[in-house]
Design a protein around this motif. Structure first.
Motif, short mmCIF file in Angstrom:
data_model
loop_
_atom_site.label_atom_id
_atom_site.label_comp_id
_atom_site.label_asym_id
_atom_site.label_seq_id
_atom_site.Cartn_x
_atom_site.Cartn_y
_atom_site.Cartn_z
N ALA A 427 0.84 -1.17 -0.07
CA ALA A 427 0.09 0.09 0.06
C ALA A 427 1.00 1.16 -0.08
CB ALA A 427 -0.83 -0.07 1.31
N CYS A 428 1.97 1.43 1.04
CA CYS A 428 2.78 2.48 0.90
C CYS A 428 3.27 2.66 -0.49
CB CYS A 428 3.72 2.20 1.97
SG CYS A 428 3.35 2.25 3.62
N ASN A 429 3.93 1.31 -1.06
CA ASN A 429 4.63 1.46 -2.43
C ASN A 429 3.62 2.13 -3.67
OD1 ASN A 429 6.95 0.68 -1.33
ND2 ASN A 429 6.46 -1.52 -1.90
N LEU A 430 2.34 1.67 -3.48
CA LEU A 430 1.34 2.16 -4.37
C LEU A 430 1.33 3.60 -4.30
CD1 LEU A 430 -1.41 -0.56 -4.19
CD2 LEU A 430 0.08 0.20 -6.37
N LEU A 431 1.00 4.15 -3.03
CA LEU A 431 0.88 5.54 -3.04
C LEU A 431 2.27 6.57 -3.15
CD1 LEU A 431 -0.76 5.38 0.66
CD2 LEU A 431 -1.78 6.02 -1.40
N VAL A 432 3.47 5.81 -3.08
CA VAL A 432 4.74 6.68 -3.28
C VAL A 432 4.76 6.61 -4.88
CG1 VAL A 432 7.17 6.29 -3.35
CG2 VAL A 432 5.90 5.93 -1.13
N ASN A 433 4.40 5.50 -5.66
CA ASN A 433 4.69 5.48 -7.07
C ASN A 433 3.47 6.36 -7.53
OD1 ASN A 433 6.35 3.45 -6.66
ND2 ASN A 433 4.90 1.69 -7.49
N ALA A 434 2.37 6.49 -7.17
CA ALA A 434 1.42 7.46 -7.68
C ALA A 434 1.91 8.84 -7.41
CB ALA A 434 -0.12 7.26 -6.79
N PHE A 435 2.58 9.12 -6.33
CA PHE A 435 3.11 10.52 -6.17
C PHE A 435 4.12 10.99 -7.20
CE2 PHE A 435 6.01 13.57 -4.10
CZ PHE A 435 5.11 14.59 -3.42
N ALA A 436 5.05 9.71 -7.40
CA ALA A 436 5.99 10.25 -8.39
C ALA A 436 5.77 10.08 -9.94
CB ALA A 436 7.18 9.00 -8.36
N ALA A 437 4.31 9.39 -10.25
CA ALA A 437 4.14 9.03 -11.56
C ALA A 437 3.57 10.46 -12.21
CB ALA A 437 2.99 8.17 -11.66
N GLU A 438 3.14 11.27 -11.33
CA GLU A 438 2.70 12.77 -12.08
C GLU A 438 3.72 13.23 -12.83
OE1 GLU A 438 0.32 16.73 -10.66
OE2 GLU A 438 1.09 15.45 -9.05
N ILE A 439 5.17 13.18 -12.21
CA ILE A 439 6.46 13.74 -12.94
C ILE A 439 6.61 12.75 -14.02
CG2 ILE A 439 8.61 14.83 -12.75
CD1 ILE A 439 6.52 16.52 -11.43
N ILE A 440 6.91 11.49 -13.78
CA ILE A 440 7.45 10.31 -14.82
C ILE A 440 6.78 10.55 -16.10
CG2 ILE A 440 8.09 8.22 -15.09
CD1 ILE A 440 9.12 8.46 -12.14
N ASN A 441 5.30 10.45 -15.76
CA ASN A 441 4.51 10.33 -17.08
C ASN A 441 4.31 11.38 -17.82
OD1 ASN A 441 3.47 7.68 -15.92
ND2 ASN A 441 1.81 8.55 -14.84
N GLN A 442 5.03 12.40 -17.61
CA GLN A 442 5.16 13.61 -18.43
C GLN A 442 6.39 13.60 -19.53
OE1 GLN A 442 3.69 17.64 -17.15
NE2 GLN A 442 3.60 16.62 -15.20
N ILE A 443 7.48 12.50 -19.07
CA ILE A 443 8.54 12.37 -19.69
C ILE A 443 8.27 11.76 -21.18
CG2 ILE A 443 10.79 11.18 -19.98
CD1 ILE A 443 10.93 11.48 -16.91
N PRO A 444 8.82 12.39 -22.17
CA PRO A 444 7.97 11.82 -23.45
C PRO A 444 8.80 10.55 -24.14
CG PRO A 444 9.70 13.76 -23.93
CD PRO A 444 9.65 13.56 -22.67
N VAL A 445 9.60 10.12 -23.68
CA VAL A 445 10.33 8.86 -24.02
C VAL A 445 10.01 7.60 -23.23
CG1 VAL A 445 12.51 7.72 -24.68
CG2 VAL A 445 12.39 10.22 -24.34
N PRO A 446 9.16 6.67 -23.91
CA PRO A 446 8.63 5.59 -23.34
C PRO A 446 9.44 4.77 -22.30
CG PRO A 446 7.60 5.70 -25.12
CD PRO A 446 8.68 6.50 -25.30
#
Length: 458
Positions: A427-446
């Motif tokens: 559960a902690c890992n899911l929340l941390v991943n979601a927090f980071a994903a807002e930045i990482i998902n904007q990177i244009p290289v898959p």
């Protein structure tokens, strides 16, 4: 219509009267400078204009002293431990490095430029897949038609007098050059890899110059790693990477820039990204920091024309006793500028994060739209963040906002996930991943997005 541009807010960008300046004020710096100069001499570089740049930088270093916590710009980042280390200049470009040292991006398999200890490595580079009008090269191999033009841009951005920038320039022997000609759109990402061999007490000075001419478009991935990557690096003692990247974005040009720092756990990394934006241009930076015992990224944006758009995303994820410092300065000197900045920190153990973001909106910059937000997630009671978002506005017709948040994982959110059959750790890992994903998902290289999310999940 004439517009009066305010003085640049970039630190140490003012001119210096060398004739009246007291030199050699810091014996430690002078010793380090002398080693760097001797390292340059081993390359037998006789290019006159490059030598002139280095000599001017030597003067700037000689009139400087190593920053202390009494300096406002370094208030939370203590460099005093450097005085106990006698650094040696790394000049061996291919020492103990193979193709596994740097992640190969499938999207940039034929558009990759690699430097080892700041020196070009032809064996690890591949630039065969570039369209006409695009040059990706080290300085020494640059086509003759571009050599003279480079002089107009290299070491010409604001803030060249700043200590670590000048220190880099004083030892500049090779440069990664990316040049995109007028109206050329580069579909393939360009991967710039800077590998530190991590020799004990070594110092390397990577340098990068990017010029995007009018109407051009390019995607860059700039990556700093230890020779075995941050995860697999052996304990090799402290080493120092002092990097400078200059980016010139021409009129109506677009530069999408991802910067990744995954140095080893004992590394000292100080990097600068200096960007000049002409009118109608777009610049985006996604800066991600994982590595280094102490890391600092200075991000400086200078608007040189109206209707520019700037998007700055940052993610810092550190633990142990790491310190990561991000300082940004955005100078919006013209009307109708747009600036959006979101910087996130994830801190565990006894890690220490620092964020200082400045946005300057002088009177000529009417109808500016600027927003800045720093969000911090503390995963330990011992973790620490010092944050200072900052707006300085004298224009009276603008839309500007800034703020900062500091939080921990919410017990209610963890409990909710547990009630759905997910254990507490997941559960902690899911929340941390979601927090980071807002930045990482904007990177244009898959492939970069995928590798970064794996590292966050780690």
């Amino acid at each position: 219509m004439s517009i009066l541009v305010s003085p640049s807010p970039v630190p140490n960008s003012h001119s210096i009267d060398l004739a009246s300046t007291v030199l050699d004020r810091d014996a430690y710096l002078i010793d380090l400078l002398n080693k760097i100069v001797r390292g340059v001499e081993t390359h037998h570089d006789n290019v006159s204009w490059l030598q002139e740049l280095r000599e001017r930088a030597v003067f700037w270093v000689r009139q400087s002293i190593l920053p202390t916590t009494r300096d406002e710009e370094w208030r939370f980042t203590d460099l005093s431990f450097l005085r106990k280390i006698q650094f040696n200049v790394e000049t061996r470009g291919g020492a103990s490095v193979d193709s596994t040292s740097l992640q190969t991006l499938p999207e940039a398999a034929t558009s990759r430029l690699v430097f080892v200890n700041g020196v070009y490595s032809s064996e690890l580079s591949s630039v065969a897949g570039l369209p006409d009008g695009v040059v990706v090269s080290n300085l020494a191999d640059l086509p003759a038609t571009y050599s003279d033009r480079v002089q107009e841009y290299l070491a010409q951005t604001e803030g060249a007098h700043e200590l670590f920038t000048a220190l880099n320039t004083s030892g500049m022997v090779d440069v990664a050059v990316v040049w995109v000609s007028k109206n050329v759109v580069v579909e393939t990402p360009i991967h710039l890899g800077f590998v530190a061999t991590g020799e004990k007490s070594g110092i390397s000075l990577p340098r990068c110059l990017v010029v995007a001419e009018t109407g051009s478009s390019v995607t860059l991935v700039e990556e700093y790693v230890n020779r075995r990557g941050a995860e697999g690096a052996e304990e090799e003692g402290v080493y120092f990477t002092n990097a400078v990247t200059e980016i010139w974005v021409g009129e109506n040009a677009r530069v999408n820039h991802t910067r990744i720092e995954t140095e080893s756990a004992e590394a000292l990394h100080i990097g600068k990204t200096a960007v000049s934006q002409a009118r109608y241009s777009w610049y985006g930076c996604h800066a991600v920091t994982f590595g280094g015992k102490l890391s600092r990224h200075n991000l400086e944006i200078l608007q040189t024309g109206e209707q520019t758009e700037t998007v700055l995303n940052g993610l810092t994820m550190i633990g142990g006793q790491q310190l990561a410092d991000t300082h940004s300065a955005i100078a919006l000197n013209y009307p109708h500028g747009i600036s959006k900045q979101l910087h996130k920190c994830i801190l565990s153990d006894r890690a220490h994060g620092v964020f200082n973001g400045k946005i300057f909106v002088p009177k000529p910059a009417q109808l500016t739209d600027a927003a800045q937000l720093n969000q911090n997630l503390l995963l330990s009671s011992k973790a620490r963040i010092d944050t200072k978002p900052q707006l300085e506005i004298t224009a009276d017709n603008v839309k500007c906002a800034h703020g900062a948040t500091v939080s921990q994982l919410e017990d209610d959110e963890i409990f909710y996930l547990q009630s759905r059959g997910i254990d507490a750790n997941d559960a902690c890992n899911l929340l941390v991943n979601a927090f980071a994903a807002e930045i990482i998902n904007q990177i244009p290289v898959p492939s970069v997005r995928q590798s970064l999310m794996q590292k966050v999940s780690g």
